[in-house]
Design a protein around this motif. Structure first.
Motif, PDB file in Angstrom:
ATOM      1  N   ASN A 107       9.783  -9.467   2.535  1.00 44.93           N
ATOM      2  CA  ASN A 107      10.974  -8.985   1.827  1.00 44.93           C
ATOM      3  C   ASN A 107      10.834  -9.123   0.313  1.00 44.93           C
ATOM      4  O   ASN A 107      11.389  -8.325  -0.437  1.00 44.93           O
ATOM      5  CB  ASN A 107      12.221  -9.726   2.303  1.00 44.93           C
ATOM      6  CG  ASN A 107      12.592  -9.364   3.717  1.00 44.93           C
ATOM      7  OD1 ASN A 107      12.222  -8.309   4.228  1.00 44.93           O
ATOM      8  ND2 ASN A 107      13.314 -10.258   4.374  1.00 44.93           N
ATOM      9  N   PHE A 108      10.104 -10.143  -0.149  1.00 44.16           N
ATOM     10  CA  PHE A 108       9.924 -10.332  -1.586  1.00 44.16           C
ATOM     11  C   PHE A 108       9.152  -9.170  -2.190  1.00 44.16           C
ATOM     12  O   PHE A 108       9.449  -8.727  -3.298  1.00 44.16           O
ATOM     13  CB  PHE A 108       9.207 -11.656  -1.881  1.00 44.16           C
ATOM     14  CG  PHE A 108      10.062 -12.860  -1.629  1.00 44.16           C
ATOM     15  CD1 PHE A 108      10.946 -13.310  -2.599  1.00 44.16           C
ATOM     16  CD2 PHE A 108       9.998 -13.534  -0.421  1.00 44.16           C
ATOM     17  CE1 PHE A 108      11.744 -14.417  -2.368  1.00 44.16           C
ATOM     18  CE2 PHE A 108      10.791 -14.640  -0.183  1.00 44.16           C
ATOM     19  CZ  PHE A 108      11.671 -15.080  -1.155  1.00 44.16           C
ATOM     20  N   VAL A 109       8.164  -8.661  -1.471  1.00 43.56           N
ATOM     21  CA  VAL A 109       7.383  -7.525  -1.959  1.00 43.56           C
ATOM     22  C   VAL A 109       8.274  -6.294  -2.044  1.00 43.56           C
ATOM     23  O   VAL A 109       8.203  -5.528  -3.001  1.00 43.56           O
ATOM     24  CB  VAL A 109       6.154  -7.269  -1.054  1.00 43.56           C
ATOM     25  CG1 VAL A 109       5.373  -6.049  -1.526  1.00 43.56           C
ATOM     26  CG2 VAL A 109       5.256  -8.500  -1.012  1.00 43.56           C
ATOM     27  N   GLN A 110       9.139  -6.098  -1.048  1.00 47.65           N
ATOM     28  CA  GLN A 110      10.023  -4.938  -1.031  1.00 47.65           C
ATOM     29  C   GLN A 110      11.014  -4.939  -2.189  1.00 47.65           C
ATOM     30  O   GLN A 110      11.498  -3.890  -2.599  1.00 47.65           O
ATOM     31  CB  GLN A 110      10.781  -4.860   0.306  1.00 47.65           C
ATOM     32  CG  GLN A 110       9.883  -4.663   1.498  1.00 47.65           C
ATOM     33  CD  GLN A 110       9.036  -3.406   1.389  1.00 47.65           C
ATOM     34  OE1 GLN A 110       9.515  -2.342   1.011  1.00 47.65           O
ATOM     35  NE2 GLN A 110       7.753  -3.531   1.703  1.00 47.65           N
ATOM     36  N   MET A 111      11.331  -6.135  -2.721  1.00 51.05           N
ATOM     37  CA  MET A 111      12.280  -6.236  -3.843  1.00 51.05           C
ATOM     38  C   MET A 111      11.655  -5.832  -5.172  1.00 51.05           C
ATOM     39  O   MET A 111      12.375  -5.552  -6.130  1.00 51.05           O
ATOM     40  CB  MET A 111      12.813  -7.666  -3.960  1.00 51.05           C
ATOM     41  CG  MET A 111      13.746  -8.064  -2.857  1.00 51.05           C
ATOM     42  SD  MET A 111      14.376  -9.712  -3.175  1.00 51.05           S
ATOM     43  CE  MET A 111      14.063 -10.490  -1.612  1.00 51.05           C
TER      44      MET A 111
ATOM     45  N   ASP B  89       5.657  -0.037  -8.890  1.00 48.67           N
ATOM     46  CA  ASP B  89       4.516  -0.184  -9.794  1.00 48.67           C
ATOM     47  C   ASP B  89       4.092  -1.647 -10.007  1.00 48.67           C
ATOM     48  O   ASP B  89       3.051  -1.918 -10.593  1.00 48.67           O
ATOM     49  CB  ASP B  89       4.806   0.483 -11.145  1.00 48.67           C
ATOM     50  CG  ASP B  89       5.962  -0.154 -11.891  1.00 48.67           C
ATOM     51  OD1 ASP B  89       6.916  -0.620 -11.233  1.00 48.67           O
ATOM     52  OD2 ASP B  89       5.928  -0.177 -13.132  1.00 48.67           O
ATOM     53  N   LYS B  90       4.859  -2.597  -9.525  1.00 46.73           N
ATOM     54  CA  LYS B  90       4.544  -4.028  -9.677  1.00 46.73           C
ATOM     55  C   LYS B  90       3.950  -4.625  -8.400  1.00 46.73           C
ATOM     56  O   LYS B  90       3.656  -5.810  -8.351  1.00 46.73           O
ATOM     57  CB  LYS B  90       5.799  -4.830 -10.050  1.00 46.73           C
ATOM     58  CG  LYS B  90       6.500  -4.347 -11.289  1.00 46.73           C
ATOM     59  CD  LYS B  90       5.713  -4.664 -12.517  1.00 46.73           C
ATOM     60  CE  LYS B  90       6.529  -4.261 -13.737  1.00 46.73           C
ATOM     61  NZ  LYS B  90       5.738  -4.094 -14.918  1.00 46.73           N
ATOM     62  N   ARG B  91       3.761  -3.826  -7.363  1.00 42.94           N
ATOM     63  CA  ARG B  91       3.313  -4.334  -6.065  1.00 42.94           C
ATOM     64  C   ARG B  91       1.799  -4.420  -5.916  1.00 42.94           C
ATOM     65  O   ARG B  91       1.309  -4.998  -4.957  1.00 42.94           O
ATOM     66  CB  ARG B  91       3.856  -3.460  -4.937  1.00 42.94           C
ATOM     67  CG  ARG B  91       5.355  -3.505  -4.827  1.00 42.94           C
ATOM     68  CD  ARG B  91       5.835  -2.644  -3.693  1.00 42.94           C
ATOM     69  NE  ARG B  91       7.285  -2.508  -3.758  1.00 42.94           N
ATOM     70  CZ  ARG B  91       7.990  -1.756  -2.951  1.00 42.94           C
ATOM     71  NH1 ARG B  91       7.393  -1.068  -2.001  1.00 42.94           N
ATOM     72  NH2 ARG B  91       9.293  -1.691  -3.080  1.00 42.94           N
ATOM     73  N   GLN B  92       1.047  -3.847  -6.851  1.00 38.30           N
ATOM     74  CA  GLN B  92      -0.411  -3.861  -6.726  1.00 38.30           C
ATOM     75  C   GLN B  92      -0.932  -5.287  -6.800  1.00 38.30           C
ATOM     76  O   GLN B  92      -0.487  -6.086  -7.620  1.00 38.30           O
ATOM     77  CB  GLN B  92      -1.054  -3.011  -7.813  1.00 38.30           C
ATOM     78  CG  GLN B  92      -0.962  -1.531  -7.510  1.00 38.30           C
ATOM     79  CD  GLN B  92      -1.884  -0.748  -8.392  1.00 38.30           C
ATOM     80  OE1 GLN B  92      -1.877  -0.909  -9.592  1.00 38.30           O
ATOM     81  NE2 GLN B  92      -2.685   0.116  -7.780  1.00 38.30           N
ATOM     82  N   GLY B  93      -1.867  -5.611  -5.921  1.00 39.62           N
ATOM     83  CA  GLY B  93      -2.464  -6.937  -5.897  1.00 39.62           C
ATOM     84  C   GLY B  93      -1.623  -7.973  -5.179  1.00 39.62           C
ATOM     85  O   GLY B  93      -1.974  -9.149  -5.163  1.00 39.62           O
ATOM     86  N   ILE B  94      -0.511  -7.553  -4.574  1.00 41.61           N
ATOM     87  CA  ILE B  94       0.358  -8.484  -3.856  1.00 41.61           C
ATOM     88  C   ILE B  94       0.292  -8.156  -2.366  1.00 41.61           C
ATOM     89  O   ILE B  94       0.467  -7.008  -1.971  1.00 41.61           O
ATOM     90  CB  ILE B  94       1.814  -8.404  -4.362  1.00 41.61           C
ATOM     91  CG1 ILE B  94       1.876  -8.782  -5.838  1.00 41.61           C
ATOM     92  CG2 ILE B  94       2.721  -9.309  -3.535  1.00 41.61           C
ATOM     93  CD1 ILE B  94       3.233  -8.625  -6.470  1.00 41.61           C
TER      94      ILE B  94
END
Length: 146
Positions: free
Chosen positions: A27-31, A35-40
């Protein structure tokens, strides 16, 4: 070990609703904005990110349904734990607070200790704002537009 405790905030969600949002690390990734999700990467129990060449992770150490979640560092340069507390206020209100413990040396404590405290309080304030339909202070609404 240094301990930091946030302020308490009344969140306009039931403890179950709030707990379920934090219980799954995906859920943290979905928040995050796309463009900020790369590498996560994340699964139910862990979230890992590469920040400036360093791999840092957080894993769930304990889940106590609807009252507490304990997170621990996984690969961070210092040991830490974060406890999310969900207090039942009846109905659709939750007393939310955060406790953090970090194994910081004296220099690190002096450099970032105050920032940790302010960050915890800001998270609580932001969660209260969002639960009441307000945009958290300091968040630019345009970052949510596609």
């Amino acid at each position: 070990m240094s301990t930091y405790k946030s302020k308490h905030g009344t969140v306009s969600k039931s403890p179950m609703e709030l707990y379920m949002g934090f219980a799954d690390m995906r859920n943290f990734v979905q928040m995050l904005p796309e463009d900020k999700r790369q590498g996560i990467t994340a699964d139910y129990d862990t979230i890992k990110a590469e920040i400036q060449g360093f791999a840092i992770g957080v894993k769930v150490a304990e889940r106590c349904p609807y009252s507490r979640i304990v997170l621990e560092g996984d690969g961070a340069p210092f040991g830490f734990s974060i406890t999310l507390n969900f207090g039942d206020m009846g109905g659709v209100k939750t007393d939310f607070s955060i406790e953090a413990e970090a194994d910081l040396n004296f220099m690190m404590k002096m450099m970032i200790g105050d920032k940790i405290q302010k960050g915890l309080d800001k998270i609580v304030d932001g969660l209260v704002d969002v639960s009441e339909g307000r945009m958290p202070e300091g968040v630019d609404p345009s970052m949510f537009k596609k």
